[in-house]
Design an enzyme around this catalytic site. Structure first.
Site, PDB file in Angstrom:
ATOM      1  N   ASP A 151       0.852  -1.194   0.000  1.00 26.33           N
ATOM      2  CA  ASP A 151       0.000   0.000   0.000  1.00 26.33           C
ATOM      3  C   ASP A 151       0.881   1.235   0.000  1.00 26.33           C
ATOM      4  O   ASP A 151       1.973   1.234   0.584  1.00 26.33           O
ATOM      5  CB  ASP A 151      -0.912   0.019   1.230  1.00 26.33           C
ATOM      6  CG  ASP A 151      -1.935  -1.103   1.212  1.00 26.33           C
ATOM      7  OD1 ASP A 151      -2.422  -1.439   0.108  1.00 26.33           O
ATOM      8  OD2 ASP A 151      -2.248  -1.644   2.282  1.00 26.33           O
ATOM      9  N   ASP A 185      -7.074  -1.447  -4.474  1.00 27.99           N
ATOM     10  CA  ASP A 185      -8.131  -1.088  -3.518  1.00 27.99           C
ATOM     11  C   ASP A 185      -9.070  -0.041  -4.115  1.00 27.99           C
ATOM     12  O   ASP A 185     -10.291  -0.094  -3.905  1.00 27.99           O
ATOM     13  CB  ASP A 185      -7.516  -0.536  -2.230  1.00 27.99           C
ATOM     14  CG  ASP A 185      -6.681  -1.566  -1.492  1.00 27.99           C
ATOM     15  OD1 ASP A 185      -6.978  -2.767  -1.617  1.00 27.99           O
ATOM     16  OD2 ASP A 185      -5.733  -1.168  -0.798  1.00 27.99           O
TER      17      ASP A 185
END
Length: 217
Positions: A151, A185
């Site tokens: 991320d 995401d």
């Protein structure tokens, strides 16, 4: 929308997602960040579990973290198979373009994070205190199925101490928006958002709609 176009959309998202993750892994050490704007940072973190770092072992305490990790990865793979089947059936049934785009986004995002979970432990060495190497000669940081999801997108739009009058959280330091996420995401969230907020349009069958219009005419 044809299967060819849906596949192209999925491939484009996958390429962007994986290029961004490989770049971060090979240029940033873990927890390293750069400020792009006051409200946007590139912050490299790794997620071993589900959303916001939640692990299956947090709820099922009698299994180990490593077993929970494998179970989560297998579940994600089965979910992707199901989503892929849903996409294929939607295209065959000539469902709305909006539905097919939404499902394609969800499938692309799920595939992007599965690649991390399955292969990144083998493809890269550890990022703790160093910039990782792709395909290191001494081997990766973990076994297959034990990779961590990369991320990097962080939007701390506001940080400060909340007023005392706010229930439960008053007087505490708070950051909005705290979660760190990735392109995959974003694709999943966008696809789910389309299905929620444009539900009627997404689940409209184009052939049925055309037939209804012909009857009305």
């Amino acid at each position: 929308m044809s299967l060819k176009k849906a596949t192209l959309l999925i491939v484009i998202i996958l390429i962007i997602d994986q290029l961004s993750k490989v770049y971060i892994k090979t240029h940033f050490a873990l927890n390293e960040s750069i400020e792009v704007f006051s409200w946007f940072q590139i912050l490299f973190v790794e997620n071993e579990g589900m959303a916001w770092g939640t692990k299956i072992s947090d709820f099922i305490t009698f299994i180990s973290d490593r077993t929970a990790k494998v179970c989560l990865t297998i579940f994600r793979i089965l979910a992707v198979i199901g989503i892929g089947y849903w996409l294929n059936q939607s295209i065959k049934a000539k469902q709305s373009k909006m539905l097919i785009v939404a499902v394609s986004l969800i499938l692309a995002g799920a595939l992007g994070n599965i690649i991390d979970s399955v292969f990144y432990g083998v493809f890269f060495d550890s990022s703790a205190g160093q910039v990782a190497t792709f395909l290191p000669t001494k081997g990766g940081y973990d076994a297959i199925f034990h990779g961590h999801v990369v991320d990097m997108l962080h939007f701390p739009m506001w940080s400060g101490v909340l007023p005392d009058w706010i229930p439960f959280y008053g007087g505490q330091y708070f950051t909005f928006f705290e979660p760190v996420f990735n392109i995959a995401d974003m694709a999943i969230s966008t696809g789910i958002g389309i299905l929620i907020f444009f539900n009627k349009r997404a689940f409209r069958n184009d052939e049925v709609s055309k037939a209804q219009e012909e009857i009305i005419d």
